[in-house]
Design a protein around this motif. Structure first.
Motif, PDB file in Angstrom:
ATOM      1  N   PRO A 171       0.825  -1.213   0.000  1.00  0.00           N
ATOM      2  CA  PRO A 171       0.000   0.000   0.000  1.00  0.00           C
ATOM      3  C   PRO A 171       0.860   1.266   0.000  1.00  0.00           C
ATOM      4  CG  PRO A 171       0.054  -0.964   2.192  1.00  0.00           C
ATOM      5  CD  PRO A 171       0.746  -1.940   1.279  1.00  0.00           C
ATOM      6  N   LYS A 172       0.212   2.397  -0.289  1.00  0.00           N
ATOM      7  CA  LYS A 172       0.922   3.680  -0.279  1.00  0.00           C
ATOM      8  C   LYS A 172       1.136   4.185   1.148  1.00  0.00           C
ATOM      9  CE  LYS A 172       1.158   4.294  -4.773  1.00  0.00           C
ATOM     10  NZ  LYS A 172       2.452   4.305  -5.485  1.00  0.00           N
ATOM     11  N   THR A 173       0.102   4.036   1.976  1.00  0.00           N
ATOM     12  CA  THR A 173       0.184   4.523   3.358  1.00  0.00           C
ATOM     13  C   THR A 173      -0.485   3.533   4.294  1.00  0.00           C
ATOM     14  OG1 THR A 173      -1.931   5.723   3.384  1.00  0.00           O
ATOM     15  CG2 THR A 173      -0.007   6.912   2.522  1.00  0.00           C
ATOM     16  N   MET A 174      -0.137   3.638   5.582  1.00  0.00           N
ATOM     17  CA  MET A 174      -0.830   2.882   6.621  1.00  0.00           C
ATOM     18  C   MET A 174      -1.070   3.819   7.797  1.00  0.00           C
ATOM     19  SD  MET A 174       2.257   0.345   7.865  1.00  0.00           S
ATOM     20  CE  MET A 174       3.936   0.964   8.167  1.00  0.00           C
ATOM     21  N   THR A 175      -2.335   3.921   8.196  1.00  0.00           N
ATOM     22  CA  THR A 175      -2.726   4.751   9.331  1.00  0.00           C
ATOM     23  C   THR A 175      -3.145   3.845  10.468  1.00  0.00           C
ATOM     24  OG1 THR A 175      -3.446   6.552   7.885  1.00  0.00           O
ATOM     25  CG2 THR A 175      -4.299   6.544  10.130  1.00  0.00           C
ATOM     26  N   MET A 176      -2.479   3.988  11.602  1.00  0.00           N
ATOM     27  CA  MET A 176      -2.748   3.154  12.778  1.00  0.00           C
ATOM     28  C   MET A 176      -3.437   4.011  13.837  1.00  0.00           C
ATOM     29  SD  MET A 176      -1.131   0.263  11.962  1.00  0.00           S
ATOM     30  CE  MET A 176      -0.006  -0.227  10.649  1.00  0.00           C
ATOM     31  N   MET A 177      -4.633   3.602  14.259  1.00  0.00           N
ATOM     32  CA  MET A 177      -5.429   4.413  15.181  1.00  0.00           C
ATOM     33  C   MET A 177      -5.725   3.651  16.472  1.00  0.00           C
ATOM     34  SD  MET A 177      -8.138   5.958  12.395  1.00  0.00           S
ATOM     35  CE  MET A 177      -8.925   7.000  13.618  1.00  0.00           C
ATOM     36  N   GLY A 178      -5.216   4.153  17.583  1.00  0.00           N
ATOM     37  CA  GLY A 178      -5.569   3.643  18.905  1.00  0.00           C
ATOM     38  C   GLY A 178      -5.422   2.152  19.067  1.00  0.00           C
ATOM     39  N   GLY A 179      -4.259   1.605  18.691  1.00  0.00           N
ATOM     40  CA  GLY A 179      -4.061   0.160  18.765  1.00  0.00           C
ATOM     41  C   GLY A 179      -2.907  -0.244  19.662  1.00  0.00           C
ATOM     42  N   PRO A 180      -2.892  -1.519  20.109  1.00  0.00           N
ATOM     43  CA  PRO A 180      -1.879  -2.006  21.058  1.00  0.00           C
ATOM     44  C   PRO A 180      -0.600  -2.499  20.374  1.00  0.00           C
ATOM     45  CG  PRO A 180      -3.490  -3.715  20.697  1.00  0.00           C
ATOM     46  CD  PRO A 180      -3.929  -2.540  19.855  1.00  0.00           C
ATOM     47  N   ILE A 181       0.051  -1.635  19.606  1.00  0.00           N
ATOM     48  CA  ILE A 181       1.296  -2.029  18.958  1.00  0.00           C
ATOM     49  C   ILE A 181       2.312  -2.495  20.006  1.00  0.00           C
ATOM     50  CG2 ILE A 181       3.228  -1.246  17.524  1.00  0.00           C
ATOM     51  CD1 ILE A 181       0.664  -1.393  15.970  1.00  0.00           C
ATOM     52  N   ASP A 182       2.424  -1.744  21.092  1.00  0.00           N
ATOM     53  CA  ASP A 182       3.278  -2.154  22.214  1.00  0.00           C
ATOM     54  C   ASP A 182       2.509  -1.941  23.508  1.00  0.00           C
ATOM     55  OD1 ASP A 182       5.174  -2.751  24.088  1.00  0.00           O
ATOM     56  OD2 ASP A 182       6.757  -1.500  23.234  1.00  0.00           O
ATOM     57  N   PRO A 183       1.780  -2.969  23.989  1.00  0.00           N
ATOM     58  CA  PRO A 183       0.941  -2.822  25.178  1.00  0.00           C
ATOM     59  C   PRO A 183       1.736  -2.610  26.471  1.00  0.00           C
ATOM     60  CG  PRO A 183       0.324  -4.763  23.883  1.00  0.00           C
ATOM     61  CD  PRO A 183       1.651  -4.291  23.380  1.00  0.00           C
ATOM     62  N   ARG A 184       3.055  -2.716  26.402  1.00  0.00           N
ATOM     63  CA  ARG A 184       3.862  -2.485  27.608  1.00  0.00           C
ATOM     64  C   ARG A 184       3.883  -1.008  27.978  1.00  0.00           C
ATOM     65  NH1 ARG A 184       9.293  -5.237  25.499  1.00  0.00           N
ATOM     66  NH2 ARG A 184       8.723  -3.800  23.813  1.00  0.00           N
ATOM     67  N   ARG A 185       3.588  -0.146  27.027  1.00  0.00           N
ATOM     68  CA  ARG A 185       3.577   1.291  27.282  1.00  0.00           C
ATOM     69  C   ARG A 185       2.215   1.707  27.857  1.00  0.00           C
ATOM     70  NH1 ARG A 185       6.586   4.303  22.181  1.00  0.00           N
ATOM     71  NH2 ARG A 185       8.368   2.866  21.971  1.00  0.00           N
ATOM     72  N   SER A 186       2.249   2.413  28.961  1.00  0.00           N
ATOM     73  CA  SER A 186       1.020   2.924  29.600  1.00  0.00           C
ATOM     74  C   SER A 186      -0.082   1.866  29.631  1.00  0.00           C
ATOM     75  CB  SER A 186       0.517   4.164  28.856  1.00  0.00           C
ATOM     76  OG  SER A 186       1.510   5.142  28.742  1.00  0.00           O
ATOM     77  N   PRO A 187       0.159   0.728  30.266  1.00  0.00           N
ATOM     78  CA  PRO A 187      -0.850  -0.339  30.259  1.00  0.00           C
ATOM     79  C   PRO A 187      -2.172   0.100  30.888  1.00  0.00           C
ATOM     80  CG  PRO A 187       0.896  -0.794  31.861  1.00  0.00           C
ATOM     81  CD  PRO A 187       1.354   0.371  31.055  1.00  0.00           C
ATOM     82  N   THR A 188      -3.267  -0.347  30.296  1.00  0.00           N
ATOM     83  CA  THR A 188      -4.608  -0.029  30.781  1.00  0.00           C
ATOM     84  C   THR A 188      -5.210  -1.255  31.456  1.00  0.00           C
ATOM     85  OG1 THR A 188      -5.645  -0.723  28.710  1.00  0.00           O
ATOM     86  CG2 THR A 188      -4.891   1.575  28.852  1.00  0.00           C
ATOM     87  N   ALA A 189      -6.464  -1.124  31.899  1.00  0.00           N
ATOM     88  CA  ALA A 189      -7.142  -2.252  32.549  1.00  0.00           C
ATOM     89  C   ALA A 189      -7.241  -3.441  31.603  1.00  0.00           C
ATOM     90  CB  ALA A 189      -8.533  -1.828  33.014  1.00  0.00           C
ATOM     91  N   VAL A 190      -7.425  -3.162  30.305  1.00  0.00           N
ATOM     92  CA  VAL A 190      -7.497  -4.237  29.312  1.00  0.00           C
ATOM     93  C   VAL A 190      -6.172  -4.990  29.253  1.00  0.00           C
ATOM     94  CG1 VAL A 190      -7.801  -4.756  26.858  1.00  0.00           C
ATOM     95  CG2 VAL A 190      -9.213  -2.999  27.951  1.00  0.00           C
ATOM     96  N   ASN A 191      -5.070  -4.246  29.219  1.00  0.00           N
ATOM     97  CA  ASN A 191      -3.748  -4.867  29.174  1.00  0.00           C
ATOM     98  C   ASN A 191      -3.464  -5.650  30.452  1.00  0.00           C
ATOM     99  OD1 ASN A 191      -2.720  -1.692  27.893  1.00  0.00           O
ATOM    100  ND2 ASN A 191      -3.382  -3.449  26.698  1.00  0.00           N
ATOM    101  N   ASN A 192      -3.838  -5.077  31.590  1.00  0.00           N
ATOM    102  CA  ASN A 192      -3.542  -5.722  32.874  1.00  0.00           C
ATOM    103  C   ASN A 192      -4.275  -7.047  33.024  1.00  0.00           C
ATOM    104  OD1 ASN A 192      -1.839  -3.626  33.633  1.00  0.00           O
ATOM    105  ND2 ASN A 192      -3.473  -2.481  34.660  1.00  0.00           N
ATOM    106  N   LEU A 193      -5.500  -7.117  32.529  1.00  0.00           N
ATOM    107  CA  LEU A 193      -6.247  -8.378  32.622  1.00  0.00           C
ATOM    108  C   LEU A 193      -5.507  -9.481  31.882  1.00  0.00           C
ATOM    109  CD1 LEU A 193      -8.784 -10.053  33.284  1.00  0.00           C
ATOM    110  CD2 LEU A 193      -9.774  -9.227  31.136  1.00  0.00           C
ATOM    111  N   ALA A 194      -4.969  -9.156  30.707  1.00  0.00           N
ATOM    112  CA  ALA A 194      -4.288 -10.165  29.895  1.00  0.00           C
ATOM    113  C   ALA A 194      -2.984 -10.628  30.525  1.00  0.00           C
ATOM    114  CB  ALA A 194      -4.025  -9.615  28.495  1.00  0.00           C
TER     115      ALA A 194
END
Length: 413
Positions: free
Chosen positions: A204-227
């Motif tokens: 593709p020409k471009t890739m736009t990444m929106m609000g995704g867990p590319i690296d969940p180790r950064r600023s972990p949330t409740a979703v990350n902590n459960l896992a």
């Protein structure tokens, strides 16, 4: 047994919910004598609230019939067309009702919008599609409820998700711009990285990444902590169930949508309780416009789908426990995923300042992983005041995020 018990409860509640719905209409319809009795509005509001709390929510329609188009004076009709049909996903094209020459003259960039397979239907991105349609030719991945897929169609792993994305890119490419929202940022980045490693001509020409867990180790949330707090075996033994016999996917193991929905509600129970209380009060006061906004939101929010068990478990382990993408240890079909091999695909990351699902920096991590993309082909934006849903739906999406994505695509088209 849990899924069977849920279905039994749903069947038992259906007559009660139908009665509550009918009662709400009897006490609110102006032609009904009961609508003119004392406390009729309160009674009708109570019945409707009961109905909406207990009803079964079906997949909503996109409902996009027309769209304004830049360069044209009047809105044009939109036709939903299924261009690729796979067992676990359909690729839908929101085709503008114009002749081939008019479409060619518009020269709108082709966008592949990759919707999440994380509990909600792809219609959750309805507002995203609306915003993009003005200046783009939009396609979206419409993931199938796993309970509707017969066992004969086989399993669906995280690797299969990647292969699906690659097939869709090749179908639309090479002049295609990929936008992924939330969960698919990880498999989309993997899909493009594998294509880059193989020197695929349909990149593709471009890739736009929106609000995704590319690296969940950064600023972990409740979703990350459960896992991370639960062992992998806990997920295998606690949240995976076979589909009951009243669905085409009878016997298929899934992560049921009703469990995912319960998790959504549990993240902010007070907020949802307050919203339902306000809904009741708006009905009592006759504020139909505000009440209708509540209905539309929860018609979408409460409509959930089952995920294939193997895909769900792969995601838990690969993305949230092993952190295989940022650690550089992820292999797909025996091939190592190497984001550093991407050199010619422009990268745009979008985060919400108040996102409580994908924490700050998790999506931005893509810039570090894609180290060989030139700096002038990289861009990042943090939407001020936006939560997770605000970056792809609502006023902040329309006024802040969508224009920036449009400009980014124009720059690298």
């Amino acid at each position: 047994m849990l899924y069977q018990l849920h279905e039994m409860q749903r069947s038992m509640l259906t007559p009660l919910m139908q009665w509550a719905d009918a009662s709400a209409k009897i006490f609110s319809n102006p032609v009904s004598p009961l609508a003119h009795t004392p406390f009729a509005q309160r009674i009708a509001a109570g019945y409707e609230l009961m109905y909406r709390l207990g009803k079964d929510y079906e997949k909503p329609a996109f409902g996009i019939d027309t769209s304004p188009v830049k360069g044209l004076d009047a809105p044009v009709g939109i036709i939903e067309q299924v261009t690729v049909n796979k067992p676990f996903c359909r690729l839908i094209h929101f085709r503008k009702d114009l002749d081939d020459q008019q479409i060619k003259d518009l020269a709108q960039p082709t966008v592949l919008l990759v919707a999440p397979l994380s509990g909600h239907h792809s219609t959750l991105l309805r507002d995203t599609v609306r915003g993009l349609l003005v200046e783009h030719d939009v396609f979206i991945t419409d993931w199938t409820d796993a309970r509707m897929v017969p066992l004969a169609d086989g399993a669906f792993h995280l690797d299969d998700y990647i292969y699906y994305v690659q097939d869709f890119i090749r179908h639309l490419g090479p002049d295609v711009h990929v936008i992924s929202v939330c969960q698919p940022t990880v498999p989309v980045l993997a899909a493009i990285a594998l294509m880059a490693t193989a020197n695929d001509p349909k990149l593709p020409k471009t890739m736009t990444m929106m609000g995704g867990p590319i690296d969940p180790r950064r600023s972990p949330t409740a979703v990350n902590n459960l896992a991370t707090e639960k062992k992998f075996s806990w997920f295998e033994n606690t949240v995976i169930y076979p589909v009951p016999p009243n669905y085409p996917g009878f016997g298929r193991k899934v992560y049921p949508g009703f469990l995912q929905h319960a998790g959504f509600i549990a993240m902010n129970p007070g907020r949802h309780a307050e919203s339902h209380r306000d809904f009741y009060n708006h009905l009592v006061k006759g504020d139909e416009e505000t009440a209708e906004s509540h209905r539309k939101f929860y018609d979408e929010y409460n409509a959930v789908l089952d995920m294939p068990a193997e895909y769900y478990l792969d995601t838990i382990k690969t993305v949230f426990q092993d952190f295989a993408l940022p650690r550089g240890t992820w292999e797909v079909g025996g091939q190592l995923v190497r984001p550093q091999d991407i050199t010619s695909v422009a990268l745009f990351t979008v985060e919400g300042e108040l996102d409580d699902i994908s924490g700050a920096g998790q999506t931005q991590a893509a810039h570090d992983l894609c180290s060989n993309i030139p700096d002038d082909m990289k861009q990042d934006f943090v939407a001020p005041g936006a939560g997770h849903y605000g970056i792809f739906s609502g006023r902040r999406w329309r006024e802040m995020v969508c224009p920036k994505i449009t400009d980014f695509i124009k720059q690298h088209a």
